[in-house]
Design a protein around this motif. Structure first.
Motif, PDB file in Angstrom:
ATOM      1  N   LYS A 169     -11.629  -4.466  -4.929  1.00  0.00           N
ATOM      2  CA  LYS A 169     -12.689  -5.006  -4.065  1.00  0.00           C
ATOM      3  C   LYS A 169     -13.823  -5.588  -4.899  1.00  0.00           C
ATOM      4  CE  LYS A 169     -16.356  -3.593  -0.882  1.00  0.00           C
ATOM      5  NZ  LYS A 169     -17.022  -2.435  -0.233  1.00  0.00           N
ATOM      6  N   GLU A 170     -14.269  -4.847  -5.911  1.00  0.00           N
ATOM      7  CA  GLU A 170     -15.382  -5.317  -6.737  1.00  0.00           C
ATOM      8  C   GLU A 170     -15.041  -6.656  -7.387  1.00  0.00           C
ATOM      9  OE1 GLU A 170     -18.196  -3.830 -10.489  1.00  0.00           O
ATOM     10  OE2 GLU A 170     -16.474  -2.624  -9.849  1.00  0.00           O
ATOM     11  N   ALA A 171     -13.844  -6.753  -7.952  1.00  0.00           N
ATOM     12  CA  ALA A 171     -13.464  -7.983  -8.655  1.00  0.00           C
ATOM     13  C   ALA A 171     -13.217  -9.140  -7.686  1.00  0.00           C
ATOM     14  CB  ALA A 171     -12.221  -7.725  -9.500  1.00  0.00           C
ATOM     15  N   LEU A 172     -12.544  -8.858  -6.577  1.00  0.00           N
ATOM     16  CA  LEU A 172     -12.226  -9.920  -5.621  1.00  0.00           C
ATOM     17  C   LEU A 172     -13.479 -10.452  -4.937  1.00  0.00           C
ATOM     18  CD1 LEU A 172      -8.994  -8.335  -4.147  1.00  0.00           C
ATOM     19  CD2 LEU A 172      -9.094 -10.542  -5.316  1.00  0.00           C
ATOM     20  N   HIS A 173     -14.333  -9.549  -4.473  1.00  0.00           N
ATOM     21  CA  HIS A 173     -15.544  -9.997  -3.784  1.00  0.00           C
ATOM     22  C   HIS A 173     -16.469 -10.752  -4.728  1.00  0.00           C
ATOM     23  CE1 HIS A 173     -15.482  -7.299   0.070  1.00  0.00           C
ATOM     24  NE2 HIS A 173     -14.342  -7.914  -0.153  1.00  0.00           N
ATOM     25  N   ALA A 174     -16.454 -10.374  -6.018  1.00  0.00           N
ATOM     26  CA  ALA A 174     -17.275 -11.100  -6.992  1.00  0.00           C
ATOM     27  C   ALA A 174     -16.804 -12.536  -7.149  1.00  0.00           C
ATOM     28  CB  ALA A 174     -17.239 -10.386  -8.346  1.00  0.00           C
ATOM     29  N   ASN A 175     -15.555 -12.790  -6.776  1.00  0.00           N
ATOM     30  CA  ASN A 175     -14.996 -14.136  -6.860  1.00  0.00           C
ATOM     31  C   ASN A 175     -14.819 -14.772  -5.483  1.00  0.00           C
ATOM     32  OD1 ASN A 175     -14.032 -14.872  -9.813  1.00  0.00           O
ATOM     33  ND2 ASN A 175     -13.708 -12.669  -9.541  1.00  0.00           N
ATOM     34  N   GLY A 176     -15.474 -14.198  -4.463  1.00  0.00           N
ATOM     35  CA  GLY A 176     -15.415 -14.772  -3.128  1.00  0.00           C
ATOM     36  C   GLY A 176     -14.072 -14.638  -2.462  1.00  0.00           C
ATOM     37  N   MET A 177     -13.306 -13.597  -2.827  1.00  0.00           N
ATOM     38  CA  MET A 177     -11.958 -13.403  -2.305  1.00  0.00           C
ATOM     39  C   MET A 177     -11.871 -12.155  -1.436  1.00  0.00           C
ATOM     40  SD  MET A 177      -9.657 -14.236  -5.673  1.00  0.00           S
ATOM     41  CE  MET A 177      -9.817 -15.784  -6.578  1.00  0.00           C
ATOM     42  N   LEU A 178     -10.827 -12.121  -0.605  1.00  0.00           N
ATOM     43  CA  LEU A 178     -10.578 -11.002   0.301  1.00  0.00           C
ATOM     44  C   LEU A 178      -9.643  -9.976  -0.315  1.00  0.00           C
ATOM     45  CD1 LEU A 178      -9.878 -12.880   3.662  1.00  0.00           C
ATOM     46  CD2 LEU A 178     -11.831 -11.406   3.207  1.00  0.00           C
ATOM     47  N   LEU A 179      -9.774  -8.737   0.142  1.00  0.00           N
ATOM     48  CA  LEU A 179      -8.814  -7.675  -0.175  1.00  0.00           C
ATOM     49  C   LEU A 179      -8.275  -7.124   1.136  1.00  0.00           C
ATOM     50  CD1 LEU A 179      -7.331  -5.745  -2.066  1.00  0.00           C
ATOM     51  CD2 LEU A 179      -9.341  -4.236  -1.987  1.00  0.00           C
ATOM     52  N   THR A 180      -6.976  -7.239   1.322  1.00  0.00           N
ATOM     53  CA  THR A 180      -6.313  -6.720   2.513  1.00  0.00           C
ATOM     54  C   THR A 180      -5.206  -5.766   2.077  1.00  0.00           C
ATOM     55  OG1 THR A 180      -4.624  -8.468   2.668  1.00  0.00           O
ATOM     56  CG2 THR A 180      -6.769  -8.927   3.657  1.00  0.00           C
ATOM     57  N   ALA A 181      -4.614  -5.065   3.045  1.00  0.00           N
ATOM     58  CA  ALA A 181      -3.511  -4.163   2.727  1.00  0.00           C
ATOM     59  C   ALA A 181      -2.561  -4.089   3.908  1.00  0.00           C
ATOM     60  CB  ALA A 181      -4.020  -2.760   2.382  1.00  0.00           C
ATOM     61  N   ALA A 182      -1.284  -3.982   3.604  1.00  0.00           N
ATOM     62  CA  ALA A 182      -0.272  -3.676   4.612  1.00  0.00           C
ATOM     63  C   ALA A 182      -0.030  -2.182   4.566  1.00  0.00           C
ATOM     64  CB  ALA A 182       1.018  -4.435   4.319  1.00  0.00           C
ATOM     65  N   VAL A 183      -0.095  -1.527   5.725  1.00  0.00           N
ATOM     66  CA  VAL A 183      -0.031  -0.063   5.760  1.00  0.00           C
ATOM     67  C   VAL A 183       0.985   0.407   6.789  1.00  0.00           C
ATOM     68  CG1 VAL A 183      -2.439   0.146   5.028  1.00  0.00           C
ATOM     69  CG2 VAL A 183      -1.887   0.123   7.475  1.00  0.00           C
ATOM     70  N   SER A 184       1.421   1.635   6.613  1.00  0.00           N
ATOM     71  CA  SER A 184       2.423   2.225   7.495  1.00  0.00           C
ATOM     72  C   SER A 184       1.838   2.544   8.863  1.00  0.00           C
ATOM     73  CB  SER A 184       2.971   3.500   6.853  1.00  0.00           C
ATOM     74  OG  SER A 184       3.850   4.163   7.719  1.00  0.00           O
ATOM     75  N   ALA A 185       2.727   2.532   9.856  1.00  0.00           N
ATOM     76  CA  ALA A 185       2.361   2.958  11.208  1.00  0.00           C
ATOM     77  C   ALA A 185       2.854   4.366  11.502  1.00  0.00           C
ATOM     78  CB  ALA A 185       2.944   1.995  12.242  1.00  0.00           C
ATOM     79  N   GLY A 186       3.586   4.972  10.579  1.00  0.00           N
ATOM     80  CA  GLY A 186       4.184   6.283  10.827  1.00  0.00           C
ATOM     81  C   GLY A 186       3.281   7.429  10.434  1.00  0.00           C
ATOM     82  N   LYS A 187       3.094   8.389  11.332  1.00  0.00           N
ATOM     83  CA  LYS A 187       2.240   9.549  11.052  1.00  0.00           C
ATOM     84  C   LYS A 187       2.717  10.307   9.824  1.00  0.00           C
ATOM     85  CE  LYS A 187       0.229  13.600  13.358  1.00  0.00           C
ATOM     86  NZ  LYS A 187       0.487  14.574  12.266  1.00  0.00           N
ATOM     87  N   ALA A 188       4.025  10.388   9.647  1.00  0.00           N
ATOM     88  CA  ALA A 188       4.581  11.140   8.515  1.00  0.00           C
ATOM     89  C   ALA A 188       4.225  10.488   7.182  1.00  0.00           C
ATOM     90  CB  ALA A 188       6.093  11.249   8.657  1.00  0.00           C
ATOM     91  N   THR A 189       3.908   9.209   7.190  1.00  0.00           N
ATOM     92  CA  THR A 189       3.449   8.530   5.982  1.00  0.00           C
ATOM     93  C   THR A 189       1.932   8.495   5.903  1.00  0.00           C
ATOM     94  OG1 THR A 189       5.419   7.132   5.897  1.00  0.00           O
ATOM     95  CG2 THR A 189       3.481   6.347   4.707  1.00  0.00           C
ATOM     96  N   ILE A 190       1.269   8.243   7.013  1.00  0.00           N
ATOM     97  CA  ILE A 190      -0.188   8.124   7.027  1.00  0.00           C
ATOM     98  C   ILE A 190      -0.858   9.391   6.504  1.00  0.00           C
ATOM     99  CG2 ILE A 190      -2.212   7.855   8.516  1.00  0.00           C
ATOM    100  CD1 ILE A 190      -0.423   6.143  10.384  1.00  0.00           C
TER     101      ILE A 190
END
Length: 502
Positions: A169-190
């Motif tokens: 986040k620190e590096a991306l935002h310093a360059n005007g970029m976004l940070l996103t993530a793909a995450v699980s929908a399963g409780k057993a993983t979350i």
């Protein structure tokens, strides 16, 4: 002033979210598919998604971000310039945001676990990521580690993932970029994998992969992306629906307006044990037959199906199935359809159609989510064989925003940013003679070992450079689909991987 510009860039991204987000993942290996299933970058409509995500980059042994298919993605040595061509889509829609995804199922978890645990290794990854993104003109990075603490990960991953996200986040935002993530929908993983409040502090968008909740790994039929639980669900199955997943992420501390609700543009399919039971929880011990485009048992893109008629195979859309001896069922207990055919291999598929994606977009809007996400753009009806092209994506966008899709502004030739990436003309080189490992540039199977595959790039000497890419534990290389897939799925394909599937 140099410090202010990156902040203004992040602000512009944030403001654009108020209009509704449509995140579209692009599986770059679709370029290797055959016939009408082949999908390249120029097949993408840049006006239907707010965020386009290129899948995938990986992680090298040196802890730097790694280009996974250099021949397809870079311009070097007669490469196809995929990254630059992808970002050149912004010339057709200046509001488009392009993101590079790193990770994915094929990559596994162990090497990300090792990298995230060490500050020096994290720095190598972050610095190399920024360099790659800036070189090719991406607007952000999508962290798709599947999954912290699992698949070879360690308990400390839950904490180390947050440290990694904070550094990014620190590096991306310093360059005007976004940070996103793909995450699980399963409780057993979350539960074991994610410190949700920590993720909320560091991520701009969270793409909840609310699909693959059921599939051929189950020995019974069910919907892979049900909005709500089925009335017969018991035990852990009561958690395997989109409503539970979205609600759970919010309850654990993720702001609703950072969440996109993932919808699949493909079906999960089974082979029914017999024709006596064709509903939910019907016995189905085998995956459905592979489609002629995606060529993966138990999986059919919305834009394909494979029908067995004696010895004749021919393709059609899932959306056309009812015209070819298939039965479409809309169970009153569910919001999504399923389709089956007893005449063509007893195949049964759960999928989403125009009505069900509209319902899901209405749900996302009513719950204050940022918008929608799809995996993946190349399996929508992009050729328009069943109506308007990309109808599922367009339906979600129009439902969530309440407005029709209109083309975005283009870059005028006289005002184009001179620092923006350009598309290098592709010159086809002489085809080198085949080697033991390389029959052609790009992805090549190893005929005797499905635990890895070869990435073959042309070199300046007129031959091939071959690099071995291992498949993650529990997966094998599917030479028909050009991906590492579940080992049980690959072993369901006749005459594939005899050494590993014996």
């Amino acid at each position: 002033m140099k410090l202010l510009l990156p902040l203004l860039g992040c602000l512009a991204f944030t403001l654009s979210l108020t209009e509704g987000v449509m995140v579209c993942y692009f599986g770059s290996w679709a370029v290797y598919r055959q016939g009408d299933g082949k999908f390249d970058i120029e097949d993408i409509d840049p006006n239907i998604c707010t965020h386009l995500v290129f899948g995938f980059a990986g992680l090298g042994q040196d802890n730097k971000i790694k280009v996974l298919d250099p021949w397809n993605e870079l311009c070097d040595n007669y490469g196809k310039c995929g990254y630059d061509r992808f970002n050149a889509l912004k010339q057709k829609n200046t509001k488009l945001i392009t993101i590079l995804a790193v990770g994915g199922w094929n990559e596994g978890s162990a090497k990300y676990s090792n990298m995230a645990a060490d500050p020096a290794k994290r720095k190598k990854f972050v610095d190399s990521s920024i360099e790659l993104l800036k070189t090719h003109g991406f607007d952000g990075l999508d962290m798709d580690w599947e999954y912290p603490t699992q698949r070879g990960g360690k308990p400390a991953d839950k904490e180390n993932f947050i440290l990694l996200l904070a550094d990014l986040k620190e590096a991306l935002h310093a360059n005007g970029m976004l940070l996103t993530a793909a995450v699980s929908a399963g409780k057993a993983t979350i539960d074991p994998a994610y410190d949700v409040p920590g993720m909320a502090q560091n991520l701009d968008i969270v793409n909840v992969m609310a699909y693959d909740l059921h599939g051929a790994w189950d020995t019974y039929t069910h919907h892979q992306s049900g909005l709500y639980a089925h009335p017969e669900d018991t035990g852990d199955n009561v958690y395997l629906n989109q409503d539970f997943a979205i609600t759970y992420w919010i309850e654990k501390g993720m702001p609703a307006n950072k969440i996109t609700q993932g919808v699949p543009l493909y079906g999960r399919c089974w082979t029914l044990k017999n024709g006596d039971d064709t509903g939910y929880y019907a016995p189905a011990p085998q995956p459905g037959a592979a489609g002629q485009y995606t060529r993966t048992p138990g999986f059919l893109g919305y834009n394909e199906a494979r029908i067995h008629v004696i010895t004749l195979l021919f393709g059609l859309q899932i959306c056309e199935g009812i015209l070819n001896g298939w039965t479409v069922v809309n169970d009153p207990a569910m919001n999504e359809p399923y389709i089956y055919s007893l005449e063509h291999g007893r195949i049964w598929c759960s999928y989403d159609d125009e009505a069900s994606v509209k319902t899901k977009a209405e749900y996302a809007k009513a719950h204050g989510l940022a918008g929608m996400m799809v995996w993946s753009v190349e399996t929508d009806d992009f050729k328009g064989k069943c109506g308007r092209p990309f109808n599922l994506i367009k339906t979600m966008v129009e439902t969530f925003t309440g407005t029709d899709i209109t083309p975005g502004p283009t870059v005028a030739p006289t005002t184009r940013d001179p620092d923006a990436p350009t598309t290098k003309p592709h010159t086809a080189p002489p085809t080198p003679p085949s080697t033991e490992d390389c029959l052609k540039p790009g992805i090549n199977a190893d005929p005797v070992d499905c635990n890895h595959y070869w990435l073959c790039s042309l070199n300046m000497e007129g031959g091939y450079d071959a690099n071995s890419e291992p498949c993650a534990p529990g997966t094998l290389f599917n030479p028909n689909a050009y991906i590492c897939d579940w080992d049980h799925v690959v072993c369901a394909i006749p005459d594939i991987c005899p050494n590993e599937c014996a």
